[in-house]
Design an enzyme around this catalytic site. Structure first.
Site, short mmCIF file in Angstrom:
data_model
loop_
_atom_site.label_atom_id
_atom_site.label_comp_id
_atom_site.label_asym_id
_atom_site.label_seq_id
_atom_site.Cartn_x
_atom_site.Cartn_y
_atom_site.Cartn_z
N LYS A 50 6.82 -13.10 -16.82
CA LYS A 50 6.66 -14.54 -16.96
C LYS A 50 5.65 -14.88 -18.05
O LYS A 50 5.82 -15.86 -18.80
CB LYS A 50 6.24 -15.16 -15.62
CG LYS A 50 7.35 -15.18 -14.59
CD LYS A 50 6.92 -15.91 -13.32
CE LYS A 50 8.08 -16.03 -12.34
NZ LYS A 50 7.72 -16.77 -11.11
N SER A 110 0.89 -16.82 -13.07
CA SER A 110 0.66 -16.24 -11.75
C SER A 110 1.96 -16.24 -10.96
O SER A 110 2.84 -17.08 -11.19
CB SER A 110 -0.40 -17.06 -11.00
OG SER A 110 -0.71 -16.47 -9.76
N ASP A 111 2.10 -15.29 -10.05
CA ASP A 111 3.28 -15.23 -9.20
C ASP A 111 2.86 -14.74 -7.82
O ASP A 111 1.97 -13.89 -7.70
CB ASP A 111 4.33 -14.30 -9.79
CG ASP A 111 5.67 -14.46 -9.10
OD1 ASP A 111 6.31 -15.52 -9.28
OD2 ASP A 111 6.10 -13.54 -8.37
N THR A 112 3.51 -15.28 -6.80
CA THR A 112 3.18 -14.93 -5.41
C THR A 112 4.43 -14.44 -4.70
O THR A 112 5.52 -14.99 -4.87
CB THR A 112 2.63 -16.16 -4.66
OG1 THR A 112 1.45 -16.62 -5.32
CG2 THR A 112 2.29 -15.82 -3.21
#
Length: 208
Positions: free
Chosen positions: A63, A84-86
């Protein structure tokens, strides 16, 4: 010292948390009119046998790659870019965002009465003035769900809150009533771990 950064995320929760740190930022979003269409679904696809840790770190990096290319393609002023990624993991099962209300019900039923992990990766691409370096961090927390009744799941899904959220719930919303215990970073579970993010930004010269 950088005076702003680009936030490559559509999450209002990440905007809120970044504002809490006092960092000025501008959104750098994909798929705006006149720009090329980006394949978000392809980026978020899980590879065979991939662990949750490797998955969320890899997706965040991809990303960020896309956001760096987006910034250059649009001719925007150079500045650090944060992504950011969760993801949520129960054992080896990785839970992304639900595709439908039925999918959300299924996720919540599987998480009911269990303790799962919430993993949030953060990556920052520095601007040219910081040497174009890339810094990354990973926050891992544990969340325990009470046993949920079908009626509780149905009522929660009816609010629409599960949609667009990894694991089909938001810790900062009504799902807080389902959580007797959590261990780790509350902000990380929300989607942007404040401690790790602040460390990364300090490394780039931000006064955080």
């Amino acid at each position: 010292m950088p005076d702003f950064l680009y936030l490559a995320s559509q999450s209002p929760r990440r905007r809120q948390l970044l504002e809490q740190l006092g960092v000025r930022h501008e959104l750098l979003l994909p798929n705006v009119p006149g720009d090329i269409e980006e394949d978000a679904e392809g980026i978020e696809a899980v590879l065979p046998g991939e662990s949750a840790d490797d998955y969320v770190t890899r997706v965040t990096g991809l990303k960020l790659d896309a956001a760096v290319a987006r910034c250059a393609r649009r001719g925007l002023p150079a500045a650090p870019i944060l992504c950011s990624d969760t993801t949520v993991a129960l054992g080896s099962i990785i839970y992304g965002k639900p595709e439908s209300a039925d999918h959300a019900r299924q996720m919540l039923a599987e998480l009911s009465g269990q303790t799962h992990r919430v993993l949030t990766a953060v990556a920052v691409q520095a601007g040219p003035q910081q040497g174009a370096q890339r810094l990354q961090a990973l926050s891992v927390s544990e969340v325990s769900f009470a046993v949920l009744t079908s009626a509780q799941i149905e009522a929660y899904v009816a609010t629409g809150e599960p949609m667009g959220k990894a694991g089909a719930y938001g810790v900062q919303g009504r799902a807080a009533a389902f959580i007797p215990m959590l261990r780790g970073s509350y902000s990380g579970i929300m989607g942007l771990p404040m401690f790790e993010t602040a460390q990364l930004l300090r490394g780039l010269g931000f006064a955080v």
